[in-house]
Design a protein around this motif. Structure first.
Motif, mmCIF file in Angstrom:
data_model
loop_
_atom_site.group_PDB
_atom_site.id
_atom_site.type_symbol
_atom_site.label_atom_id
_atom_site.label_comp_id
_atom_site.label_asym_id
_atom_site.label_seq_id
_atom_site.Cartn_x
_atom_site.Cartn_y
_atom_site.Cartn_z
ATOM 1 N N ASN A 125 -9.216 -6.136 8.202
ATOM 2 C CA ASN A 125 -10.064 -5.895 7.037
ATOM 3 C C ASN A 125 -9.540 -6.686 5.834
ATOM 4 O OD1 ASN A 125 -11.871 -4.936 5.196
ATOM 5 N ND2 ASN A 125 -11.575 -2.766 5.722
ATOM 6 N N LEU A 126 -9.687 -8.002 5.878
ATOM 7 C CA LEU A 126 -9.181 -8.872 4.826
ATOM 8 C C LEU A 126 -9.896 -8.619 3.513
ATOM 9 C CD1 LEU A 126 -7.367 -11.215 3.942
ATOM 10 C CD2 LEU A 126 -9.143 -12.801 4.736
ATOM 11 N N TYR A 127 -11.207 -8.401 3.574
ATOM 12 C CA TYR A 127 -11.975 -8.171 2.348
ATOM 13 C C TYR A 127 -11.441 -6.967 1.590
ATOM 14 C CZ TYR A 127 -15.883 -6.935 -0.693
ATOM 15 O OH TYR A 127 -16.656 -6.605 -1.778
ATOM 16 N N GLU A 128 -11.186 -5.891 2.312
ATOM 17 C CA GLU A 128 -10.667 -4.684 1.673
ATOM 18 C C GLU A 128 -9.250 -4.905 1.156
ATOM 19 O OE1 GLU A 128 -11.125 -0.810 0.297
ATOM 20 O OE2 GLU A 128 -12.609 -2.086 1.286
ATOM 21 N N ALA A 129 -8.465 -5.677 1.891
ATOM 22 C CA ALA A 129 -7.074 -5.919 1.509
ATOM 23 C C ALA A 129 -6.965 -6.681 0.197
ATOM 24 C CB ALA A 129 -6.356 -6.692 2.612
ATOM 25 N N LEU A 130 -7.925 -7.571 -0.070
ATOM 26 C CA LEU A 130 -7.859 -8.403 -1.275
ATOM 27 C C LEU A 130 -8.561 -7.783 -2.469
ATOM 28 C CD1 LEU A 130 -8.335 -11.981 0.226
ATOM 29 C CD2 LEU A 130 -6.246 -10.933 -0.649
ATOM 30 N N LYS A 131 -9.141 -6.599 -2.286
ATOM 31 C CA LYS A 131 -9.791 -5.917 -3.407
ATOM 32 C C LYS A 131 -8.738 -5.149 -4.203
ATOM 33 C CE LYS A 131 -13.683 -3.792 -2.799
ATOM 34 N NZ LYS A 131 -14.697 -2.879 -2.228
ATOM 35 N N LYS A 132 -7.897 -5.893 -4.925
ATOM 36 C CA LYS A 132 -6.811 -5.287 -5.688
ATOM 37 C C LYS A 132 -7.206 -5.210 -7.153
ATOM 38 C CE LYS A 132 -2.547 -6.364 -4.621
ATOM 39 N NZ LYS A 132 -2.092 -5.137 -3.928
ATOM 40 N N ASN A 133 -7.138 -4.001 -7.716
ATOM 41 C CA ASN A 133 -7.439 -3.857 -9.134
ATOM 42 C C ASN A 133 -6.167 -4.051 -9.954
ATOM 43 O OD1 ASN A 133 -6.000 -1.375 -9.061
ATOM 44 N ND2 ASN A 133 -7.858 -0.291 -8.408
ATOM 45 N N VAL A 134 -6.299 -3.892 -11.266
ATOM 46 C CA VAL A 134 -5.166 -4.146 -12.161
ATOM 47 C C VAL A 134 -4.000 -3.220 -11.861
ATOM 48 C CG1 VAL A 134 -4.399 -4.159 -14.567
ATOM 49 C CG2 VAL A 134 -6.662 -5.037 -13.982
ATOM 50 N N LYS A 135 -4.294 -1.964 -11.578
ATOM 51 C CA LYS A 135 -3.229 -1.007 -11.267
ATOM 52 C C LYS A 135 -2.490 -1.421 -10.004
ATOM 53 C CE LYS A 135 -4.227 2.989 -9.530
ATOM 54 N NZ LYS A 135 -4.738 4.367 -9.345
ATOM 55 N N ASP A 136 -3.229 -1.878 -8.979
ATOM 56 C CA ASP A 136 -2.597 -2.336 -7.748
ATOM 57 C C ASP A 136 -1.670 -3.519 -8.024
ATOM 58 O OD1 ASP A 136 -4.028 -0.449 -6.324
ATOM 59 O OD2 ASP A 136 -5.669 -1.830 -5.867
ATOM 60 N N VAL A 137 -2.153 -4.436 -8.849
ATOM 61 C CA VAL A 137 -1.358 -5.625 -9.186
ATOM 62 C C VAL A 137 -0.080 -5.225 -9.901
ATOM 63 C CG1 VAL A 137 -1.310 -7.747 -10.561
ATOM 64 C CG2 VAL A 137 -3.372 -7.143 -9.278
ATOM 65 N N ILE A 138 -0.178 -4.281 -10.823
ATOM 66 C CA ILE A 138 0.999 -3.811 -11.552
ATOM 67 C C ILE A 138 2.026 -3.198 -10.594
ATOM 68 C CG2 ILE A 138 1.815 -2.054 -13.169
ATOM 69 C CD1 ILE A 138 -0.672 -2.591 -14.842
ATOM 70 N N TYR A 139 1.568 -2.369 -9.665
ATOM 71 C CA TYR A 139 2.482 -1.765 -8.696
ATOM 72 C C TYR A 139 3.161 -2.838 -7.843
ATOM 73 C CZ TYR A 139 0.678 2.950 -9.633
ATOM 74 O OH TYR A 139 0.341 4.143 -10.215
ATOM 75 N N THR A 140 2.381 -3.815 -7.397
ATOM 76 C CA THR A 140 2.942 -4.861 -6.535
ATOM 77 C C THR A 140 3.939 -5.720 -7.295
ATOM 78 O OG1 THR A 140 0.825 -4.924 -5.331
ATOM 79 C CG2 THR A 140 2.369 -6.708 -4.919
ATOM 80 N N ILE A 141 3.633 -6.040 -8.544
ATOM 81 C CA ILE A 141 4.561 -6.820 -9.370
ATOM 82 C C ILE A 141 5.854 -6.036 -9.582
ATOM 83 C CG2 ILE A 141 4.975 -7.799 -11.660
ATOM 84 C CD1 ILE A 141 1.990 -8.429 -11.798
#
Length: 230
Positions: free
Chosen positions: A189-205
């Protein structure tokens, strides 16, 4: 200047901005033995900007400042923004501008370094070398008492800008590794995997900087879900 003012490494800071293409896949991938070539895809150009700042001794690392497009991201709904362990600002082009930089300097940087140096019983005599980008208020450098910003010489960013000597690069590499791990965990499910919002980006960073020795805090791991990921 360091010798004349008798500054310690704890009193010398550096800050630098960088862009992060937060959903961009690697430029090269391997094809399986059943495929003649790797499938093509359109690169995502979604990006945010980050301001990274720490002192020369390495013991004081300020929270990252992330600049996104949205003034009030929907992913921030019903959460305490102060618990994200990262400052958030918005700007249409997601680039640093003089207004954001000046606000960061006076509202975030100055109070933080005053408190930190007081704990070390050092005077608040602080120097913040930065490059001479237009967003850094080249007409009037920001100052607050003995805390001041100064320009590095022209055209030396790649040579002597401290944050460009591997700190930012390490953070980006760890971010990309975290992104790819997240994609693999989502299997097909690549489409779902790349649907990262700002909060997701902050957690990953936050997870990435914990691996690049910039910050010891590790944020919660996100996984694939049907949550809104704009």
């Amino acid at each position: 200047m360091i010798e004349k003012e008798n500054l310690t490494l704890d009193q010398i800071y550096n800050a630098d901005e960088t862009s992060l293409f937060n959903r961009m896949m690697p430029s090269k991938i391997l094809a399986s033995k059943e495929e003649a070539s790797a499938l093509g895809y359109k690169k995502s150009k979604d990006q945010v900007s980050l301001l990274v700042c720490a002192n020369a001794s390495g013991i004081d690392k300020l929270l990252l400042l992330l600049i996104g497009k949205s003034k009030n991201p929907r992913s921030f709904k019903n959460i305490n923004v102060n618990s994200l362990q990262m400052k958030y600002r918005n700007q249409r082009s997601v680039w640093m501008n003089s207004e954001i930089f000046e606000k960061w300097f006076h509202d975030d940087f100055v109070p933080h370094v005053k408190q930190h140096l007081a704990q070390l019983n050092l005077s608040p005599n602080v120097v913040l070398p930065i490059d001479n980008a237009p967003c850094h208020l080249d007409e009037e450098m920001p100052t607050s008492g003995e805390i001041r910003a100064i320009f590095l010489p022209t055209n030396v960013t790649s040579l002597i800008q401290p944050m460009d000597q591997g700190v930012i690069e390490a953070m980006k590499r760890h971010y990309k590794k975290k992104l790819m791990t997240h994609i693999l965990e989502c299997e097909e499910n690549l489409y779902e995997a790349l649907k990262k919002n700002v909060k997701d980006v902050i957690y990953t960073i936050a997870q990435a900087i914990s691996k690049s020795s910039y910050d010891p805090k590790i944020m919660p791991q996100n996984n694939c879900s049907k949550e809104e990921r704009g």
